[in-house]
Structures are given as C-alpha cells and as structure tokens.
Design an enzyme around this catalytic site. Structure first.
Site, PDB file in Angstrom:
ATOM      1  N   GLY A  82     -23.301-106.347 -76.177  1.00 26.28           N
ATOM      2  CA  GLY A  82     -22.827-107.725 -76.342  1.00 26.28           C
ATOM      3  C   GLY A  82     -23.068-108.570 -75.104  1.00 26.28           C
ATOM      4  O   GLY A  82     -23.036-108.072 -73.983  1.00 26.28           O
ATOM      5  N   ARG A 146     -28.445-103.410 -79.480  1.00 27.90           N
ATOM      6  CA  ARG A 146     -27.507-102.285 -79.434  1.00 27.90           C
ATOM      7  C   ARG A 146     -28.131-100.949 -79.831  1.00 27.90           C
ATOM      8  O   ARG A 146     -27.421-100.020 -80.192  1.00 27.90           O
ATOM      9  CB  ARG A 146     -26.323-102.565 -80.366  1.00 27.90           C
ATOM     10  CG  ARG A 146     -25.397-103.665 -79.906  1.00 27.90           C
ATOM     11  CD  ARG A 146     -24.098-103.640 -80.658  1.00 27.90           C
ATOM     12  NE  ARG A 146     -23.211-104.729 -80.293  1.00 27.90           N
ATOM     13  CZ  ARG A 146     -22.392-104.697 -79.239  1.00 27.90           C
ATOM     14  NH1 ARG A 146     -22.342-103.635 -78.479  1.00 27.90           N
ATOM     15  NH2 ARG A 146     -21.611-105.729 -78.979  1.00 27.90           N
ATOM     16  N   ASP A 177     -20.993 -97.756 -73.901  1.00 27.79           N
ATOM     17  CA  ASP A 177     -22.009 -97.068 -74.712  1.00 27.79           C
ATOM     18  C   ASP A 177     -23.396 -97.182 -74.084  1.00 27.79           C
ATOM     19  O   ASP A 177     -24.164 -96.217 -74.058  1.00 27.79           O
ATOM     20  CB  ASP A 177     -22.035 -97.649 -76.132  1.00 27.79           C
ATOM     21  CG  ASP A 177     -20.833 -97.187 -76.957  1.00 27.79           C
ATOM     22  OD1 ASP A 177     -20.312 -96.077 -76.690  1.00 27.79           O
ATOM     23  OD2 ASP A 177     -20.406 -97.919 -77.872  1.00 27.79           O
ATOM     24  N   LYS A 203     -21.195-103.988 -67.405  1.00 29.61           N
ATOM     25  CA  LYS A 203     -21.065-105.263 -68.126  1.00 29.61           C
ATOM     26  C   LYS A 203     -20.126-105.108 -69.310  1.00 29.61           C
ATOM     27  O   LYS A 203     -20.144-104.068 -69.958  1.00 29.61           O
ATOM     28  CB  LYS A 203     -22.466-105.661 -68.634  1.00 29.61           C
ATOM     29  CG  LYS A 203     -22.476-106.788 -69.611  1.00 29.61           C
ATOM     30  CD  LYS A 203     -23.162-106.465 -70.937  1.00 29.61           C
ATOM     31  CE  LYS A 203     -22.421-105.475 -71.791  1.00 29.61           C
ATOM     32  NZ  LYS A 203     -22.890-105.385 -73.186  1.00 29.61           N
ATOM     33  N   THR A 204     -19.325-106.022 -69.606  1.00 28.72           N
ATOM     34  CA  THR A 204     -18.639-106.215 -70.883  1.00 28.72           C
ATOM     35  C   THR A 204     -17.472-107.169 -70.700  1.00 28.72           C
ATOM     36  O   THR A 204     -16.666-107.000 -69.767  1.00 28.72           O
ATOM     37  CB  THR A 204     -18.146-104.921 -71.578  1.00 28.72           C
ATOM     38  OG1 THR A 204     -17.469-105.309 -72.778  1.00 28.72           O
ATOM     39  CG2 THR A 204     -17.210-104.051 -70.763  1.00 28.72           C
ATOM     40  N   ASP A 206     -15.100-107.204 -72.507  1.00 30.53           N
ATOM     41  CA  ASP A 206     -13.902-106.476 -72.939  1.00 30.53           C
ATOM     42  C   ASP A 206     -13.063-105.952 -71.774  1.00 30.53           C
ATOM     43  O   ASP A 206     -11.889-105.642 -71.940  1.00 30.53           O
ATOM     44  CB  ASP A 206     -14.289-105.284 -73.825  1.00 30.53           C
ATOM     45  CG  ASP A 206     -14.930-105.729 -75.128  1.00 30.53           C
ATOM     46  OD1 ASP A 206     -15.097-106.945 -75.308  1.00 30.53           O
ATOM     47  OD2 ASP A 206     -15.280-104.865 -75.955  1.00 30.53           O
TER      48      ASP A 206
HETATM   49  P1  FBP Z   1     -20.080-104.771 -75.343  1.00 33.08           P
HETATM   50  O1  FBP Z   1     -19.072-103.684 -75.261  1.00 33.08           O
HETATM   51  O2  FBP Z   1     -21.436-104.315 -75.691  1.00 33.08           O
HETATM   52  O3  FBP Z   1     -20.066-105.605 -74.098  1.00 33.08           O
HETATM   53  O4  FBP Z   1     -19.668-105.767 -76.505  1.00 33.08           O
HETATM   54  C1  FBP Z   1     -18.355-106.148 -76.672  1.00 33.08           C
HETATM   55  C2  FBP Z   1     -18.162-107.162 -77.758  1.00 33.08           C
HETATM   56  O5  FBP Z   1     -18.274-108.463 -77.244  1.00 33.08           O
HETATM   57  C3  FBP Z   1     -16.799-106.914 -78.392  1.00 33.08           C
HETATM   58  O6  FBP Z   1     -15.815-107.660 -77.773  1.00 33.08           O
HETATM   59  C4  FBP Z   1     -17.061-107.213 -79.835  1.00 33.08           C
HETATM   60  O7  FBP Z   1     -16.271-106.390 -80.671  1.00 33.08           O
HETATM   61  C5  FBP Z   1     -18.492-106.858 -80.045  1.00 33.08           C
HETATM   62  O8  FBP Z   1     -19.111-107.021 -78.808  1.00 33.08           O
HETATM   63  C6  FBP Z   1     -19.178-107.709 -81.071  1.00 33.08           C
HETATM   64  O9  FBP Z   1     -20.449-107.210 -81.277  1.00 33.08           O
HETATM   65  P2  FBP Z   1     -21.670-108.057 -81.829  1.00 33.08           P
HETATM   66  O10 FBP Z   1     -22.124-108.926 -80.705  1.00 33.08           O
HETATM   67  O11 FBP Z   1     -22.677-107.023 -82.143  1.00 33.08           O
HETATM   68  O12 FBP Z   1     -21.188-108.854 -82.971  1.00 33.08           O
END
Ligand code: FBP
Length: 552
Positions: A82, A146, A177, A203-204, A206
């Site tokens: 993400g 991803r 991941d 990175k994230t 979250d």
């Molecule tokens: P990462 O862990 O890859 O940084 O992504 C987190 C996130 O932003 C979450 O908060 C959310 O659940 C998810 O990505 C959404 O995924 P997508 O961008 O594939 O819709």
C-alpha cells in the site's frame, strides 16, 4: 529564490534534514556491530529456513573508513504494498546516496511492485525524474503492487533479473509482508551465490512494522495527521449542527495504531481499539451496547451528536468474527476450486453451512447480506481478508440504530439518533509527506545506501532517536530475521515478520484510556487542522503523539 505559486512546486525545493551521522563523505561512514540476534519466536524453524541470513548482528552507522562506498554500483528499488507518504523520498535519498558515492552508479526502479522484478520491467532514474518527485506523496514514480514472491519459478525469475542486470543490490520498500519477501529473497540470493544484496525499508501507514529498533514505519505520521484534520473538521461540524453521529472507520489493516493516534489528536467521544476488544473478548453485541450507552448518556444532556472512531481491522478482533474469518481463510484457500465454482450468494451460503463450524456459520448468517458478502471477497496475495472492503462502520451504525430502537421500546430515553458513516483510508496514503516523513524517508533511503556500501544483506534500514531534532537521529541496520515468527497463512505455517499491535500496557493506550470516559460524555474535541509544511519547527516538524509518548 525563484518565486513559487503552489505547494507542489515549493515542495520540490524542500531540502530534507539528514542526521549528522549520515552527513559528510560517504567513504568515511562505516558500521559497528552488536551481538548476534535471535528471531522473536520459532527460532529453530527460522534458523533452518534462513540458514545463511539468520541471526546477523545489529549494525550502527559510525565514522570510519569505507573506501568501497566510492565503487560504481548498480542497484534496483521496488515500492511494495500500500502507498505511504514519503516513498518517493526514500528513492530520492537512495539515489542521492548512490550518486554521492559514485556519479556513474545506476539506480533502476522496478515498476508496479515485486512483479516488476519478476518481469524485468524497470526505468533508469536520472536527475530529471528524481527532481520531479522530491518530497511528494504517492508511489507513482514507479508504481506499487502486492505480488508475493513464493513459487520456485518466481524466485528463479527474480534471480534471473538480478543476474541479467548485474544488480549489486536491491532495496525493497514495504510493510511486514513485503519485508518478509525481502528476507526470503536475501536468503535465496545467498543460497544461490547471487551477489545482489537485499535491504528493506520500513513502510506502512498502519504503523505496525515497529519494535525497539524500528521506532515507526514511514507514512504513519502524515496519514494520521491527514485523517485527524478531517476528523477535527467533522467534529466541528457535528458540534455546530448538533444532530449527527459520525461513524468513522480508519485504515490500518490489523493494528489500531492509526485510530489510537487520531483519537489522541482529536479527542472523539468513542474510539474502539481492536486489541482491547480482543483482550476483553467483547462480542459485537457488547460493543454495540457500549456505544448505545454513550449515545443515551449524551442525549440526556441534549447532545444528540458525536464521533465514533473504528479501526479498520476491528472485525478480525471480535472473537466470533475472528474465528469466522480464520475458518473462511482456511476453507477458501484449501477448497479454492470448489469455492470459485460457486456463483451466487445463496450457493455460497449453502457451501459455508456445510464447511464452517455451526457457530461461525451463525455469525456469518447474522450479518446484513451486503456486509456478509464482503467477507467472501478475494483475499490479498498474502492470504489476508481485505478488511478495507468490509463496511464495519456501516455494520456498527446499523447495529446501534437497531439496538437504540429496542432500548426506546423498552422505555429508555435515547434522544434522537441520526448517523453518517465514513471511511478514511485512501485519502491519507498519498498526501504530501509531513516534514517528519519527508526527513525520515530521505534518511532511510540514504542510510539504505550506506548499508549496501558496507556489504550488508537481509537488513532493514533503521533510523532512530526520532523524537529528537533530525540532526540527532541515529542510523543503522536491523537483521530482518530478528523480526520474524511463524504464522498460519493460506492454510499452512509460513515465516513472516511479526506485526506490532497496540500494546495495552503502552503509554499511548494508557494516555487514551485515562481520558476517554471524559471525552465520551463531555464534548472535548481538538481541531488539529491541516499539516503545516512551512513555519515554526514546533508546528511543522512535530512527530506523532504515539511516537512522542512511546519514546519519551
Ligand atoms: P501496507 O501494509 O502494504 O502498507 O498496506 C496497508 C493498507 O494501507 C491498509 O491500511 C489497508 O488495509 C490496505 O493497505 C488496503 O490495501 P489496497 O491498497 O490493496 O486496497
């Protein structure tokens, strides 16, 4: 200085602050090493799986000779998972570091996430490209994806790209991941004697990729400040018209760090914390009753409005939902072909009745049909249910409305209840990075080059001491295997980086818990406003409340 007419242009010119330890000649930056490290758990299995890269020591950047930093190198970089504000600055810092070492060195950007590596699809960075992305949000410089690297064919394809391009190093910018991918690739390259070093970058938005040595993942600061601005705006609107309850779901796949940080920044009436829900084994019914109690209490004082913050991952922490999702994940993975052959919702429901435990089927059956269908949507490539696609905010608003009607019928005063639901997620992932994230990311990227120049592989770039001014930050590398454990994924046990959930004994949660009863009843909103990029340092460079509470 050239006059600028907009923030975008002005941000190109911003010079990210680099820690003093990373300043100066790169050939004079070496590493000091600590003791060998161990994984957080499952040490034996992980030692076997990572025979070449397990247990490396912690590394700390220090002054000392490293002439290898001047060698011409060729490196690749991937943005994975993400989006998170600051990703572009990691690449800018890495590029500037590489070029500082040797003007002839080359940085390739693999397009669209890990799949770019597998398909050998890349661009070659130059000053012009880099300068157009300095201090900007988004991952659009090369795109993200991803794809999980897991099959022997995928490893062979990654190795082929590494060999074909004579890559000295590969930097993977990602969450738990994606950095698990980085650890596995580092091990694979070492096993197959491929010279490409692999370095990860935390990175994230979250905020769940952290530990004693990774103080925060980048993007968390900006995303929370962006959401808090919006929550503050809603709070003021609610307090002006005094007629709506706003149910706001906040991104953060599993952990509730974002919701907690936004609560500390805005002081809403209610903020659910998934980790607490799990610890208390609160059912959906109990959560609903607790919200209704606050609504009824505020109604007594004529306050028929309020704010409820809901972490995105909540459903996975409510005991009956957690079991349901775990069973669904396993069954849908193990009987993939069977499940994919089912076409309509009724067929799927019949299949679930036969395949799930009775209590999980009942939990599924009790959900509104539209929301139940969201539980069956495609899993992400890592086997996780996509919680951002489950309308938990709507589920709760509906459950509250229903329960309040029952309470009224039983003769209780509940005032007037009218609700709106919101989901703040994508709105914050590509915002212009705050000064904190701009500086942090640039430093992480630059530091990744120093780790490469010192010959490391299987490490995560780490910049610490983040509550201090940037010049006092420290830099080093944390072995990826140190953060790993074994978890159930796609129906079997896999090595993964352990997610850091909200600590109920941690200072941020304790601070929130000490105030929340007051915030619930007495309107106490704070209005943080928009992120400030230019102005006094105490306004513009301030890190998140979570970081300040955790590190001070
Ligand atoms: P990462 O862990 O890859 O940084 O992504 C987190 C996130 O932003 C979450 O908060 C959310 O659940 C998810 O990505 C959404 O995924 P997508 O961008 O594939 O819709």
């Amino acid at each position: 200085m050239k006059s600028v007419s907009d923030l975008q242009t002005a941000r190109y010119a911003y010079k990210p602050k680099l820690p003093a330890v990373l300043n100066g000649a790169v050939e004079k930056l070496s590493l000091g090493f600590g003791k060998k490290t161990e994984a957080v758990s499952d040490k034996k299995e992980l030692k076997e799986l990572f025979a070449h890269t397990y247990g490396k020591p912690l590394a700390q950047v220090q002054k000392g000779k490293n002439p290898a930093a001047l060698n011409k190198i060729k490196a690749g970089v991937i943005l994975s998972g993400g989006q998170a504000p600051g990703g572009h600055n990691v690449i800018c810092g890495l590029y500037d570091g590489i070029k500082k070492g040797n003007e002839d060195s080359v940085l390739l950007g693999f397009k669209g996430g890990p799949s770019g590596l597998l398909e050998n699809d890349f661009i070659k960075f130059n000053d012009k490209i880099i300068d157009e992305y300095r201090n900007t949000g988004g991952f659009d410089i090369i795109g993200s994806g991803r794809t999980k690297i897991e099959t022997p064919e995928q490893y062979a394809a990654a190795a082929e790209t590494a060999k074909k391009n004579k890559l000295d190093a590969l930097v993977i910018i990602g969450g738990d991941d994606s950095n698990t991918n980085a650890a596995l690739l580092a091990e694979y390259f070492e096993t197959h004697k491929i010279k490409t070093q692999v370095i990860g970058v935390p990175k994230t938005i979250d905020g769940d990729l952290k530990n004693a040595l990774i103080e925060t993942s980048f993007g968390f600061d900006t995303a929370c400040k962006t959401y808090s601005e919006l929550i503050g705006n809603l709070a003021r609107d609610a307090n002006s018209a005094k007629k709506y309850w706003h149910f706001i779901k906040l991104m953060g796949r599993s952990a509730s760090h974002i919701a907690l940080e936004c609560a500390l920044q805005t002081q809403p009436n209610i903020c659910l914390i998934s980790e607490e829900v799990e610890a208390n084994k609160s059912t959906l019914r109990q959560i609903t009753d607790d919200i209704c109690a606050v609504i009824a209490k505020r109604a007594e004082g004529g306050e028929n409005f309020g704010l409820v913050l809901i972490p995105e991952g909540l459903v996975e922490f409510i005991p009956e939902m957690k079991t349901l999702i775990a069973e669904l994940n396993d069954k849908m993975a193990l009987k993939k072909d069977e499940f994919e052959a089912l076409h309509d919702f009724e067929q799927k429901k019949a299949w679930l009745r036969a395949n799930l435990s009775p209590q999980s089927f009942n939990a599924f059956d009790a959900l509104p049909a539209a929301i139940a269908a969201q539980f069956l949507a495609d899993r992400d490539p890592h086997g996780n249910v996509q919680v951002s696609r489950i309308d938990t905010e709507k589920l709760l608003a509906l459950a509250v409305e229903k329960r309040l009607a029952e309470m009224k019928k039983a003769g209780n005063y509940c005032g007037k209840f009218s609700s709106y639901t919101h989901f703040f997620g994508y709105e914050g992932r590509c915002a212009f990075p705050s000064n904190f994230d701009a500086d942090y990311c640039y430093s992480l990227g630059f530091n990744a080059f120093i780790l490469i120049a010192n010959g490391l592989t299987g490490y995560l770039s780490s910049v610490r001491n983040l509550v201090k001014p940037a010049k006092e930050w420290t830099a080093g590398g944390v072995p990826l295997t140190m953060m790993m454990n074994m978890e159930q994924r796609h129906g079997s046990k896999k090595p993964v980086i352990k997610k850091a959930l909200v600590e109920l004994k941690g200072k941020p949660f304790k601070k929130f818990a000490s105030q929340r009863e007051k915030w619930a009843i007495k309107t106490s909103y704070l209005f943080p406003g928009a992120i400030q990029y230019f102005g006094p340092s105490e306004v513009c460079d301030r890190p998140s409340k979570t970081l300040m509470l955790e590190q001070n």
